[in-house]
Motif scaffolding. Sequence first.
Motif, PDB file in Angstrom:
ATOM      1  N   ASP A   2      43.719  11.476  17.895  1.00 49.80           N
ATOM      2  CA  ASP A   2      43.415  11.521  17.044  1.00 49.80           C
ATOM      3  C   ASP A   2      43.520  11.992  15.881  1.00 49.80           C
ATOM      4  OD1 ASP A   2      42.599   8.713  17.994  1.00 49.80           O
ATOM      5  OD2 ASP A   2      40.773  10.068  18.614  1.00 49.80           O
ATOM      6  N   GLY A  76      47.267   8.950  13.914  1.00 51.69           N
ATOM      7  CA  GLY A  76      46.698   8.016  12.923  1.00 51.69           C
ATOM      8  C   GLY A  76      45.171   7.950  12.809  1.00 51.69           C
ATOM      9  N   ARG A  78      41.671   8.556  12.097  1.00 49.53           N
ATOM     10  CA  ARG A  78      40.163   8.754  12.818  1.00 49.53           C
ATOM     11  C   ARG A  78      39.772   8.771  12.430  1.00 49.53           C
ATOM     12  NH1 ARG A  78      37.296   8.781  18.895  1.00 49.53           N
ATOM     13  NH2 ARG A  78      35.855   7.300  18.126  1.00 49.53           N
ATOM     14  N   ILE A 126      41.681   1.672   8.121  1.00 49.49           N
ATOM     15  CA  ILE A 126      40.730   0.757   9.352  1.00 49.49           C
ATOM     16  C   ILE A 126      41.679   0.202  10.272  1.00 49.49           C
ATOM     17  CG2 ILE A 126      39.063  -0.234   7.717  1.00 49.49           C
ATOM     18  CD1 ILE A 126      41.942  -1.969   6.089  1.00 49.49           C
ATOM     19  N   ARG A 127      42.849   0.358  10.076  1.00 51.24           N
ATOM     20  CA  ARG A 127      44.000   0.489  11.196  1.00 51.24           C
ATOM     21  C   ARG A 127      43.952   1.110  12.270  1.00 51.24           C
ATOM     22  NH1 ARG A 127      49.478   2.327   8.036  1.00 51.24           N
ATOM     23  NH2 ARG A 127      48.937   0.625   5.796  1.00 51.24           N
ATOM     24  N   HIS A 128      42.560   2.209  12.475  1.00 57.54           N
ATOM     25  CA  HIS A 128      42.059   2.584  13.731  1.00 57.54           C
ATOM     26  C   HIS A 128      41.634   1.684  14.689  1.00 57.54           C
ATOM     27  CE1 HIS A 128      40.962   5.692  16.570  1.00 57.54           C
ATOM     28  NE2 HIS A 128      42.061   6.229  16.409  1.00 57.54           N
ATOM     29  N   ASP A 129      41.613   2.253  15.722  1.00 57.42           N
ATOM     30  CA  ASP A 129      40.526   0.719  16.894  1.00 57.42           C
ATOM     31  C   ASP A 129      39.339   1.480  16.530  1.00 57.42           C
ATOM     32  OD1 ASP A 129      41.219   3.065  18.508  1.00 57.42           O
ATOM     33  OD2 ASP A 129      42.446   1.121  19.553  1.00 57.42           O
ATOM     34  N   ASN A 130      38.704   2.840  16.069  1.00 55.80           N
ATOM     35  CA  ASN A 130      37.627   2.923  16.614  1.00 55.80           C
ATOM     36  C   ASN A 130      37.265   4.494  15.794  1.00 55.80           C
ATOM     37  OD1 ASN A 130      35.214   3.294  17.821  1.00 55.80           O
ATOM     38  ND2 ASN A 130      36.055   4.121  19.800  1.00 55.80           N
ATOM     39  N   PRO A 131      37.545   3.724  13.998  1.00 59.72           N
ATOM     40  CA  PRO A 131      37.197   4.046  12.983  1.00 59.72           C
ATOM     41  C   PRO A 131      35.562   5.329  12.834  1.00 59.72           C
ATOM     42  CG  PRO A 131      37.557   2.535  12.058  1.00 59.72           C
ATOM     43  CD  PRO A 131      37.746   2.052  13.854  1.00 59.72           C
ATOM     44  N   ASP A 171      33.262  -2.554  10.478  1.00 58.58           N
ATOM     45  CA  ASP A 171      34.417  -1.889  11.690  1.00 58.58           C
ATOM     46  C   ASP A 171      34.686  -0.182  11.679  1.00 58.58           C
ATOM     47  OD1 ASP A 171      34.040  -4.690  12.543  1.00 58.58           O
ATOM     48  OD2 ASP A 171      36.662  -4.401  11.479  1.00 58.58           O
ATOM     49  N   THR A 215      30.469   5.343  21.391  1.00 55.80           N
ATOM     50  CA  THR A 215      31.733   4.807  21.490  1.00 55.80           C
ATOM     51  C   THR A 215      30.385   3.395  20.839  1.00 55.80           C
ATOM     52  OG1 THR A 215      30.483   4.175  23.190  1.00 55.80           O
ATOM     53  CG2 THR A 215      32.623   4.752  23.685  1.00 55.80           C
ATOM     54  N   SER A 216      29.254   3.642  20.424  1.00 55.98           N
ATOM     55  CA  SER A 216      28.163   2.826  20.267  1.00 55.98           C
ATOM     56  C   SER A 216      27.021   3.272  19.379  1.00 55.98           C
ATOM     57  CB  SER A 216      27.612   1.416  21.108  1.00 55.98           C
ATOM     58  OG  SER A 216      26.977   1.941  22.025  1.00 55.98           O
TER      59      SER A 216
END
Length: 234
Positions: A2, A76, A78, A126-131, A171, A215-216
């Motif tokens: 990242d 990418g 992040r 916003i193109r990253h899956d976990n920004p 997101d 992750t959350s």
Amino acid sequence: MDTWIVTGGTRGLGRAIADFLIGSGDAVAFCARTPGEVARVEQELQARGPALGMAGSIADPAFVRGFVEQARTLGGLRGLILNAAVLPNPPLSPVVSLSADEVRRVLDINLLGALHLLQAAHPYLIRHDNPRVAAITSDAAWAGYAGWAAYGLTKAALELLVLTYGAEQADVPAVAIDPGDMDTAMHREALPEDDSNLRDPRAIAPAIAALLRRTSGVAGRWVFDGTDVSREVK
Ligand SMILES: NC(=O)c1ccc[n+]([C@@H]2O[C@H](COP(=O)([O-])OP(=O)(O)OC[C@H]3O[C@@H](n4cnc5c(N)ncnc54)[C@H](OP(=O)(O)O)[C@@H]3O)[C@@H](O)[C@H]2O)c1
């Protein structure tokens, strides 16, 4: 791998975060105003992993756009770590004698600098899956400490900016992190006589990185409590 943007990466907490992220396998793009320091730190970081430094002020939207475009070339994007900040001159001043020009100058960096970065980085985040977006804040944002109005109000506004962005962007979890008092150039500038047990920013950086990599349950306001970050409810 990242890529993280870290503003103010040449010393203090920003340098410690950049070092930690590089050391744990990610790429870092950083900026600061002093060209010689940026070149020196870029060389040191590049010896350990993918890094890019650019000299300029985050108060300059054109510089920020160019910096974010360069940062993307590392891979990418992040995360955005909004760390760079300044104190007013003089650092402490009662409200009745605050200089409006000085308040504007500090707002331009500590608040509008963050806005320029958020706006330039958003399309890539916003193109990253976990920004992630993180703002480094201060208890001066909340406490109304005597003499600290000009700095504290920029941090209060920064928190509102970043946490509102996070509320709007489901997101992109956004955090405000109060690192506590640290042994850095900024602290020495504000309180040169303070010989209390100040923290080494290198002790704080791993906890900030770990929070951002969770992750959350990331979004919100956090404070470093000496060993880890804990959620702060105001
Ligand atoms: N130190 C503390 O006790 C403490 C406590 C609570 C919160 N904080 C917060 O923690 C963060 C880091 O503080 P620190 O103590 O590590 O500060 P620091 O040692 O003064 O480092 C600040 C970094 O930001 C850069 N910078 C300053 N203005 C900039 C601008 N306009 N554009 C780009 N880069 C700029 C500086 O380099 P150049 O000067 O070369 O630009 C430097 O790399 C700040 O947000 C601060 O408000 C600090």
